[in-house]
Design a protein around this motif. Structure first.
Motif, PDB file in Angstrom:
ATOM      1  N   GLN A 181       0.825  -1.211   0.000  1.00 20.71           N
ATOM      2  CA  GLN A 181       0.000   0.000   0.000  1.00 20.71           C
ATOM      3  C   GLN A 181       0.861   1.263   0.000  1.00 20.71           C
ATOM      4  OE1 GLN A 181      -3.778  -0.296   2.305  1.00 20.71           O
ATOM      5  NE2 GLN A 181      -2.853  -2.118   3.243  1.00 20.71           N
ATOM      6  N   ASN A 182       1.895   1.257  -0.850  1.00 22.46           N
ATOM      7  CA  ASN A 182       2.843   2.359  -0.890  1.00 22.46           C
ATOM      8  C   ASN A 182       3.011   2.849  -2.338  1.00 22.46           C
ATOM      9  OD1 ASN A 182       5.213   3.986  -0.857  1.00 22.46           O
ATOM     10  ND2 ASN A 182       5.890   2.976   1.016  1.00 22.46           N
ATOM     11  N   PRO A 183       2.145   3.751  -2.781  1.00 25.72           N
ATOM     12  CA  PRO A 183       2.228   4.254  -4.160  1.00 25.72           C
ATOM     13  C   PRO A 183       3.565   4.907  -4.476  1.00 25.72           C
ATOM     14  CG  PRO A 183       0.141   4.886  -3.144  1.00 25.72           C
ATOM     15  CD  PRO A 183       0.993   4.324  -2.053  1.00 25.72           C
ATOM     16  N   GLU A 184       4.158   5.591  -3.479  1.00 29.86           N
ATOM     17  CA  GLU A 184       5.443   6.266  -3.706  1.00 29.86           C
ATOM     18  C   GLU A 184       6.520   5.275  -4.110  1.00 29.86           C
ATOM     19  OE1 GLU A 184       6.610   9.559  -3.166  1.00 29.86           O
ATOM     20  OE2 GLU A 184       4.549  10.303  -3.071  1.00 29.86           O
ATOM     21  N   ALA A 185       6.571   4.142  -3.411  1.00 25.33           N
ATOM     22  CA  ALA A 185       7.600   3.138  -3.706  1.00 25.33           C
ATOM     23  C   ALA A 185       7.404   2.543  -5.095  1.00 25.33           C
ATOM     24  CB  ALA A 185       7.575   2.041  -2.641  1.00 25.33           C
ATOM     25  N   ILE A 186       6.159   2.298  -5.461  1.00 27.19           N
ATOM     26  CA  ILE A 186       5.865   1.777  -6.799  1.00 27.19           C
ATOM     27  C   ILE A 186       6.301   2.784  -7.855  1.00 27.19           C
ATOM     28  CG2 ILE A 186       4.012   1.117  -8.389  1.00 27.19           C
ATOM     29  CD1 ILE A 186       2.493   0.049  -5.936  1.00 27.19           C
ATOM     30  N   ALA A 187       5.952   4.048  -7.634  1.00 28.18           N
ATOM     31  CA  ALA A 187       6.317   5.098  -8.588  1.00 28.18           C
ATOM     32  C   ALA A 187       7.836   5.157  -8.772  1.00 28.18           C
ATOM     33  CB  ALA A 187       5.788   6.446  -8.112  1.00 28.18           C
ATOM     34  N   ASP A 188       8.569   5.084  -7.679  1.00 27.78           N
ATOM     35  CA  ASP A 188      10.025   5.177  -7.757  1.00 27.78           C
ATOM     36  C   ASP A 188      10.618   4.044  -8.598  1.00 27.78           C
ATOM     37  OD1 ASP A 188      10.003   7.447  -6.194  1.00 27.78           O
ATOM     38  OD2 ASP A 188      10.498   6.400  -4.325  1.00 27.78           O
ATOM     39  N   LYS A 189      10.093   2.828  -8.426  1.00 25.54           N
ATOM     40  CA  LYS A 189      10.632   1.686  -9.173  1.00 25.54           C
ATOM     41  C   LYS A 189      10.257   1.760 -10.651  1.00 25.54           C
ATOM     42  CE  LYS A 189      12.586  -0.138  -5.615  1.00 25.54           C
ATOM     43  NZ  LYS A 189      14.045   0.066  -5.430  1.00 25.54           N
ATOM     44  N   ILE A 190       9.058   2.209 -10.947  1.00 22.82           N
ATOM     45  CA  ILE A 190       8.663   2.353 -12.349  1.00 22.82           C
ATOM     46  C   ILE A 190       9.514   3.412 -13.033  1.00 22.82           C
ATOM     47  CG2 ILE A 190       6.809   3.131 -13.893  1.00 22.82           C
ATOM     48  CD1 ILE A 190       4.837   1.733 -12.013  1.00 22.82           C
ATOM     49  N   ILE A 191       9.752   4.537 -12.360  1.00 20.40           N
ATOM     50  CA  ILE A 191      10.586   5.597 -12.923  1.00 20.40           C
ATOM     51  C   ILE A 191      12.009   5.089 -13.142  1.00 20.40           C
ATOM     52  CG2 ILE A 191      11.618   7.859 -12.452  1.00 20.40           C
ATOM     53  CD1 ILE A 191       8.951   8.539 -10.968  1.00 20.40           C
ATOM     54  N   LEU A 192      12.524   4.339 -12.169  1.00 20.48           N
ATOM     55  CA  LEU A 192      13.862   3.757 -12.303  1.00 20.48           C
ATOM     56  C   LEU A 192      13.955   2.869 -13.542  1.00 20.48           C
ATOM     57  CD1 LEU A 192      16.707   2.986 -11.202  1.00 20.48           C
ATOM     58  CD2 LEU A 192      15.562   1.168  -9.896  1.00 20.48           C
ATOM     59  N   LEU A 193      12.970   1.995 -13.727  1.00 21.86           N
ATOM     60  CA  LEU A 193      12.983   1.092 -14.874  1.00 21.86           C
ATOM     61  C   LEU A 193      12.775   1.850 -16.183  1.00 21.86           C
ATOM     62  CD1 LEU A 193      10.948  -1.829 -13.295  1.00 21.86           C
ATOM     63  CD2 LEU A 193      13.308  -1.985 -14.131  1.00 21.86           C
ATOM     64  N   PHE A 194      11.954   2.885 -16.148  1.00 23.00           N
ATOM     65  CA  PHE A 194      11.733   3.704 -17.344  1.00 23.00           C
ATOM     66  C   PHE A 194      13.029   4.360 -17.788  1.00 23.00           C
ATOM     67  CE2 PHE A 194      10.910   7.712 -19.458  1.00 23.00           C
ATOM     68  CZ  PHE A 194       9.963   7.372 -20.410  1.00 23.00           C
ATOM     69  N   GLN A 195      13.789   4.836 -16.836  1.00 20.72           N
ATOM     70  CA  GLN A 195      15.001   5.599 -17.146  1.00 20.72           C
ATOM     71  C   GLN A 195      16.196   4.710 -17.472  1.00 20.72           C
ATOM     72  OE1 GLN A 195      15.298   7.953 -13.559  1.00 20.72           O
ATOM     73  NE2 GLN A 195      14.068   9.625 -14.414  1.00 20.72           N
ATOM     74  N   ASN A 196      16.078   3.425 -17.200  1.00 20.73           N
ATOM     75  CA  ASN A 196      17.232   2.541 -17.341  1.00 20.73           C
ATOM     76  C   ASN A 196      16.885   1.364 -18.238  1.00 20.73           C
ATOM     77  OD1 ASN A 196      19.475   0.841 -16.990  1.00 20.73           O
ATOM     78  ND2 ASN A 196      19.795   1.586 -14.888  1.00 20.73           N
ATOM     79  N   LYS A 197      17.048   1.557 -19.531  1.00 22.08           N
ATOM     80  CA  LYS A 197      16.734   0.513 -20.501  1.00 22.08           C
ATOM     81  C   LYS A 197      17.631  -0.706 -20.314  1.00 22.08           C
ATOM     82  CE  LYS A 197      16.185  -0.294 -25.471  1.00 22.08           C
ATOM     83  NZ  LYS A 197      16.279   0.318 -26.828  1.00 22.08           N
ATOM     84  N   GLU A 198      18.888  -0.475 -19.967  1.00 20.50           N
ATOM     85  CA  GLU A 198      19.817  -1.594 -19.766  1.00 20.50           C
ATOM     86  C   GLU A 198      19.363  -2.472 -18.602  1.00 20.50           C
ATOM     87  OE1 GLU A 198      24.578  -2.454 -18.942  1.00 20.50           O
ATOM     88  OE2 GLU A 198      23.831  -0.395 -19.127  1.00 20.50           O
ATOM     89  N   LEU A 199      18.882  -1.852 -17.530  1.00 21.94           N
ATOM     90  CA  LEU A 199      18.372  -2.619 -16.389  1.00 21.94           C
ATOM     91  C   LEU A 199      17.170  -3.452 -16.799  1.00 21.94           C
ATOM     92  CD1 LEU A 199      18.310  -3.307 -13.368  1.00 21.94           C
ATOM     93  CD2 LEU A 199      16.931  -1.235 -13.004  1.00 21.94           C
ATOM     94  N   ARG A 200      16.262  -2.850 -17.567  1.00 21.42           N
ATOM     95  CA  ARG A 200      15.093  -3.603 -18.038  1.00 21.42           C
ATOM     96  C   ARG A 200      15.526  -4.804 -18.871  1.00 21.42           C
ATOM     97  NH1 ARG A 200      13.200   1.390 -19.879  1.00 21.42           N
ATOM     98  NH2 ARG A 200      13.004   0.611 -22.022  1.00 21.42           N
ATOM     99  N   GLU A 201      16.519  -4.604 -19.728  1.00 24.11           N
ATOM    100  CA  GLU A 201      16.976  -5.681 -20.601  1.00 24.11           C
ATOM    101  C   GLU A 201      17.656  -6.786 -19.801  1.00 24.11           C
ATOM    102  OE1 GLU A 201      17.080  -7.682 -24.120  1.00 24.11           O
ATOM    103  OE2 GLU A 201      16.039  -5.798 -23.640  1.00 24.11           O
ATOM    104  N   ASN A 202      18.457  -6.401 -18.799  1.00 22.50           N
ATOM    105  CA  ASN A 202      19.102  -7.406 -17.953  1.00 22.50           C
ATOM    106  C   ASN A 202      18.073  -8.241 -17.200  1.00 22.50           C
ATOM    107  OD1 ASN A 202      21.674  -6.628 -18.711  1.00 22.50           O
ATOM    108  ND2 ASN A 202      21.978  -5.267 -16.965  1.00 22.50           N
ATOM    109  N   ILE A 203      17.076  -7.562 -16.647  1.00 21.03           N
ATOM    110  CA  ILE A 203      16.030  -8.273 -15.915  1.00 21.03           C
ATOM    111  C   ILE A 203      15.240  -9.160 -16.860  1.00 21.03           C
ATOM    112  CG2 ILE A 203      13.878  -7.989 -14.618  1.00 21.03           C
ATOM    113  CD1 ILE A 203      15.084  -5.549 -13.287  1.00 21.03           C
ATOM    114  N   ARG A 204      14.975  -8.671 -18.051  1.00 25.92           N
ATOM    115  CA  ARG A 204      14.268  -9.479 -19.049  1.00 25.92           C
ATOM    116  C   ARG A 204      15.000 -10.805 -19.282  1.00 25.92           C
ATOM    117  NH1 ARG A 204      11.380 -10.070 -23.754  1.00 25.92           N
ATOM    118  NH2 ARG A 204      12.525 -10.989 -25.474  1.00 25.92           N
ATOM    119  N   ASN A 205      16.288 -10.730 -19.536  1.00 28.51           N
ATOM    120  CA  ASN A 205      17.066 -11.938 -19.792  1.00 28.51           C
ATOM    121  C   ASN A 205      17.099 -12.856 -18.575  1.00 28.51           C
ATOM    122  OD1 ASN A 205      17.660 -11.023 -22.386  1.00 28.51           O
ATOM    123  ND2 ASN A 205      19.541 -10.009 -21.739  1.00 28.51           N
TER     124      ASN A 205
END
Length: 240
Positions: A181-205
Motif C-alpha cells: 500500500q505504498n504508491p510512492e515506492a511503486i512510482a520510484d521503481k517504475i521511474i527507475l525502470l523507465f530511465q534505465n533501458k539496460e536494467l530492463r533488458e538485464n532483468i528481461r534476460n
C-alpha cells in the motif's frame, strides 16, 4: 489436517500454516510451475512508450488501485507511458470510486482497462508490455501465479512481500519488492525502470532464463516427485 502424515506448501514462508500440527521436517515447500505460453513473442514496433501491466481481478486488496495512486507522481516525470489493467471489477462500487479518482486527477489518457483476458489474448498482453506490477496485500495471498506469467514473458516485476512472493522475486535481479500500500515506492521503481533501458533488458534476460530453469511444468513435476519421495523416506514408507 492433524490426520496428515506430511504436507506440501508453495514456499518456505508458508510453513507456518502447519505450526503445531506437523513437525517442521514434514512440511515441504514446493514452488509452483506452469504451462509454457502458446503464443510466441513478436518483436514490438520501435516506440519510446513504456507499457506497464497489471493483470489480476480488479480487487482492492490485490493492489491495483495502489498502482493507480502512483500514476500522478510517475507522469510528472514520464509522459510516454501507458498503464494497462486486465481483469474483472470486484464490484460496481469499486469501479465507480476508481473511475472518479481517475477523472479527478486527469489520468484517463494514461490508463486503459482491458476487462477479463484469457488464453492467447492474455499472453499477447504480457508480450506487449514492458513492466509488470502486482502490488498485492490480499490477506490470503500465497504465491501469485501472475508473477510466473510475467517472468515467462521477460517482464521486470514490481510486487510485495506477501506469502512466498519474495522467494520468486530477487531484488534488483528479476524485479523489486516494495512495501504494501505504498504508491510512492511503486512510482520510484517504475521511474527507475523507465530511465534505465539496460536494467530492463538485464532483468528481461534473467527472468526468461529463470523461468526455463525453475518454473516450467516439467520442473514443477520433478519438485513434486522429490517432495513425495522425501516424505516417504522420512516416514519410513516404501516409495514403490
Amino acid at each position: 489436517m492433524r490426520y496428515a502424515d506430511g504436507a506440501v506448501v508453495v514456499g518456505e514462508n508458508l510453513r507456518f500454516n502447519y505450526k503445531g500440527i506437523l513437525p517442521d521436517e514434514l512440511v515441504v515447500p514446493v514452488h509452483h510451475g506452469m504451462e509454457g505460453f502458446v503464443t510466441k513473442p513478436k518483436a514490438r514496433q520501435a516506440s519510446d512508450e513504456i507499457r506497464v501491466l497489471y493483470l489480476s481481478n480488479l480487487v482492492l486488496t490485490k493492489g491495483f488501485f495502489v498502482l493507480i495512486q502512483a500514476i500522478p507522481k510517475i507522469v510528472q516525470q514520464v509522459k510516454n507511458i501507458k498503464f494497462i489493467f486486465g481483469g474483472e471489477w470486484e464490484n460496481a462500487q469499486t469501479k465507480e470510486d476508481v473511475m472518479r479518482y481517475i477523472e479527478e486527477n486527469n489520468l484517463s489518457e494514461f490508463i486503459e482497462f482491458k476487462g477479463r483476458v484469457i488464453g492467447e489474448e492474455k499472453e499477447k498482453l504480457y508480450y506487449d508490455s514492458d513492466i509488470f506490477v502486482f502490488p498485492t496485500f490480499y490477506p490470503l495471498e500465497t504465491f501469485g501465479i501472475v508473477n510466473l506469467e510475467a517472468m515467462q514473458a521477460g517482464l521486470p516485476i514490481i510486487t510485495t512481500g506477501r506469502g512466498a512472493i519474495p522467494e520468486i522475486v530477487e531484488e534488483g535481479k528479476n524485479g523489486f519488492i516494495v512495501p504494501e500500500q505504498n504508491p510512492e515506492a511503486i512510482a520510484d521503481k517504475i521511474i527507475l525502470l523507465f530511465q534505465n533501458k539496460e536494467l530492463r533488458e538485464n532483468i528481461r534476460n534473467n527472468n526468461i532464463q529463470r523461468f526455463k530453469d525453475f518454473y516450467t511444468k516439467e520442473k514443477y513435476a520433478q519438485r513434486m516427485i522429490d517432495a513425495f519421495l522425501y516424505l516417504h523416506k522420512k516416514l519410513d514408507k516404501n516409495p514403490d
